[in-house]
Design a protein around this motif. Sequence first.
Motif, PDB file in Angstrom:
ATOM      1  N   TRP A 258       0.588 -20.777  16.852  1.00  7.34           N
ATOM      2  CA  TRP A 258       0.720 -19.409  16.349  1.00  7.34           C
ATOM      3  C   TRP A 258       0.368 -19.349  14.866  1.00  7.34           C
ATOM      4  N   TYR A 259       0.653 -20.414  14.113  1.00  6.05           N
ATOM      5  CA  TYR A 259       0.239 -20.476  12.703  1.00  6.05           C
ATOM      6  C   TYR A 259      -1.256 -20.164  12.587  1.00  6.05           C
ATOM      7  N   ASP A 260      -2.048 -20.896  13.381  1.00  2.00           N
ATOM      8  CA  ASP A 260      -3.506 -20.722  13.322  1.00  2.00           C
ATOM      9  C   ASP A 260      -3.904 -19.310  13.753  1.00  2.00           C
ATOM     10  N   ARG A 261      -3.257 -18.829  14.802  1.00  2.58           N
ATOM     11  CA  ARG A 261      -3.594 -17.493  15.299  1.00  2.58           C
ATOM     12  C   ARG A 261      -3.297 -16.429  14.248  1.00  2.58           C
ATOM     13  N   ILE A 262      -2.189 -16.566  13.557  1.00  2.00           N
ATOM     14  CA  ILE A 262      -1.832 -15.619  12.499  1.00  2.00           C
ATOM     15  C   ILE A 262      -2.879 -15.654  11.387  1.00  2.00           C
ATOM     16  N   ALA A 263      -3.302 -16.853  11.012  1.00  2.00           N
ATOM     17  CA  ALA A 263      -4.302 -16.978   9.961  1.00  2.00           C
ATOM     18  C   ALA A 263      -5.632 -16.353  10.386  1.00  2.00           C
ATOM     19  N   LEU A 264      -6.005 -16.522  11.648  1.00  2.00           N
ATOM     20  CA  LEU A 264      -7.252 -15.934  12.141  1.00  2.00           C
ATOM     21  C   LEU A 264      -7.168 -14.406  12.140  1.00  2.00           C
ATOM     22  N   ILE A 265      -6.014 -13.857  12.511  1.00  2.00           N
ATOM     23  CA  ILE A 265      -5.843 -12.399  12.465  1.00  2.00           C
ATOM     24  C   ILE A 265      -5.939 -11.911  11.017  1.00  2.00           C
ATOM     25  N   HIS A 266      -5.374 -12.678  10.091  1.00  2.00           N
ATOM     26  CA  HIS A 266      -5.474 -12.337   8.663  1.00  2.00           C
ATOM     27  C   HIS A 266      -6.932 -12.281   8.212  1.00  2.00           C
ATOM     28  N   LEU A 267      -7.743 -13.180   8.771  1.00  2.00           N
ATOM     29  CA  LEU A 267      -9.165 -13.217   8.420  1.00  2.00           C
ATOM     30  C   LEU A 267      -9.984 -12.190   9.195  1.00  2.00           C
ATOM     31  N   GLY A 268      -9.366 -11.510  10.153  1.00  2.00           N
ATOM     32  CA  GLY A 268     -10.086 -10.539  10.971  1.00  2.00           C
ATOM     33  C   GLY A 268     -10.899 -11.169  12.074  1.00  2.00           C
ATOM     34  N   VAL A 269     -10.573 -12.418  12.431  1.00  2.00           N
ATOM     35  CA  VAL A 269     -11.300 -13.147  13.482  1.00  2.00           C
ATOM     36  C   VAL A 269     -10.510 -13.045  14.781  1.00  2.00           C
ATOM     37  N   ARG A 270     -11.098 -12.435  15.777  1.00  2.00           N
ATOM     38  CA  ARG A 270     -10.389 -12.229  17.046  1.00  2.00           C
ATOM     39  C   ARG A 270     -11.190 -12.713  18.261  1.00  2.00           C
ATOM     40  N   HIS A 271     -12.358 -13.306  18.044  1.00  2.00           N
ATOM     41  CA  HIS A 271     -13.193 -13.696  19.180  1.00  2.00           C
ATOM     42  C   HIS A 271     -12.881 -15.093  19.697  1.00  2.00           C
ATOM     43  N   ILE A 272     -11.974 -15.819  19.037  1.00  2.00           N
ATOM     44  CA  ILE A 272     -11.638 -17.176  19.468  1.00  2.00           C
ATOM     45  C   ILE A 272     -10.422 -17.122  20.376  1.00  2.00           C
ATOM     46  N   GLY A 273     -10.523 -17.706  21.556  1.00  2.00           N
ATOM     47  CA  GLY A 273      -9.463 -17.637  22.549  1.00  2.00           C
ATOM     48  C   GLY A 273      -8.246 -18.477  22.198  1.00  2.00           C
ATOM     49  N   TRP A 274      -7.128 -18.151  22.851  1.00  2.00           N
ATOM     50  CA  TRP A 274      -5.870 -18.840  22.613  1.00  2.00           C
ATOM     51  C   TRP A 274      -5.960 -20.327  22.965  1.00  2.00           C
ATOM     52  N   LEU A 275      -6.687 -20.660  24.038  1.00  2.00           N
ATOM     53  CA  LEU A 275      -6.769 -22.060  24.457  1.00  2.00           C
ATOM     54  C   LEU A 275      -7.424 -22.911  23.383  1.00  2.00           C
TER      55      LEU A 275
ATOM     56  N   ILE B 160       1.129  -9.358   9.295  1.00  2.00           N
ATOM     57  CA  ILE B 160       0.922 -10.801   9.213  1.00  2.00           C
ATOM     58  C   ILE B 160       2.177 -11.476   8.678  1.00  2.00           C
ATOM     59  N   MET B 161       2.769 -10.870   7.647  1.00  2.00           N
ATOM     60  CA  MET B 161       3.977 -11.434   7.037  1.00  2.00           C
ATOM     61  C   MET B 161       5.122 -11.533   8.039  1.00  2.00           C
ATOM     62  N   LEU B 162       5.306 -10.493   8.846  1.00  2.00           N
ATOM     63  CA  LEU B 162       6.373 -10.515   9.845  1.00  2.00           C
ATOM     64  C   LEU B 162       6.147 -11.611  10.881  1.00  2.00           C
ATOM     65  N   ARG B 163       4.894 -11.797  11.274  1.00  2.00           N
ATOM     66  CA  ARG B 163       4.586 -12.877  12.222  1.00  2.00           C
ATOM     67  C   ARG B 163       4.922 -14.240  11.611  1.00  2.00           C
ATOM     68  N   GLN B 164       4.623 -14.411  10.334  1.00  2.00           N
ATOM     69  CA  GLN B 164       4.948 -15.664   9.657  1.00  2.00           C
ATOM     70  C   GLN B 164       6.457 -15.925   9.657  1.00  2.00           C
TER      71      GLN B 164
END
Length: 357
Positions: free
Chosen positions: A64-81, A208-212
């Motif tokens: 989830w750390y990585d996913r939060i950082a990707l959302i912060h960067l506006g990157v959403r095309h990379i899958g959870w797996l 993003i902060m709340l997710r962190q």
Amino acid sequence: MKKISEFLWPIIGLGAVVVSCYLLYGQLKTLSWVQLQAAFAAIPLHHFLLAAVSTLVAYAALAWYDRIALIHLGVRHIGWLFVSLCSFTTYALSHNIGASVFSGALVRYRAYTSKGLSTAQVAVLVALCSFTFGLGTLLLGGFCLVYDPYLLARLDTMLPSLLTNPTTARIAGFAMLGAVGLYVLGSILHFKPLTIRSFKVEYPRPGIMLRQLVAAPMELLGAAGIIYFALPDSLNPGFIPVLAIFLASFSVALASHAPGGLGVFELVFLAAMQINPEDPSAAAQKAAVVAAVLIFRLFYLLLPFAVAIVVVLLFERSRLAGALSSRKGSADVPEPPLVAPGLEPEEIERRLEKTPV
């Protein structure tokens, strides 16, 4: 010429391992293999299962750390797996080998650039993941010290009396929580970026902060839960003390730069458990603590490390196969014809049309 720090930190880490293992040997030299086996056998099966679930919770939070950082960067095309495998591999390697020797940035760079991220984006992702971990440590550490300021007294043999004083400990706890609160305000009120020398910290959006604030404690609670469930009931001081001891041991192990915190983590954790050497059952109690720590190492460090090596090898094999196939494909395509003045295809076609048959 390489920086001195590139050689200094690994030397400090190895030195910390040697010193810690020497001191740890002094505490454990009276233990026998039979006592350690008995300590493992005394752990109920369902406690092993709960420790395994805690491990899954910890690594899910790290993903989830990585996913939060990707959302912060506006990157959403990379899958959870993909994100989960990348995060798992990164932390499994860096936790065991040591961040000073093998930075997680290298693993993330290899993985995320293959998905189109730039070097700058990967750098921001790594920094935000590290900051998320630090945020969780401050939040839970501050809570533990405010909740029970006598917890630091468990380390009175390793820390100055000024730091183990309950009043000082509670003040430190409020300061840690205050730092987290300032970060929350900075995100909500859109403070200007915090500049520390050449490093600039951008406050993330409130979402993003709340997710962190959820992901960071979740990872640490899961990791501490491994040891909590592995300790026997007669020796278990409760989850909050175990969490506080874990945070102190893990933080000191990271600061030591020892690969995997080897020796450092065990030394601090065993000291904080405050086993009375005059107690007739002291040896059995030490064996139980060592067994719990070894289970932590097995579930949180060694097994993930073995899986991570396989993941890295498979990933690099697929990258190599892709590179070879693309090179082969490009070799099969004929070279474009040489184009020079007077030899353009249109000119050749016009000349052929004017030529009588």
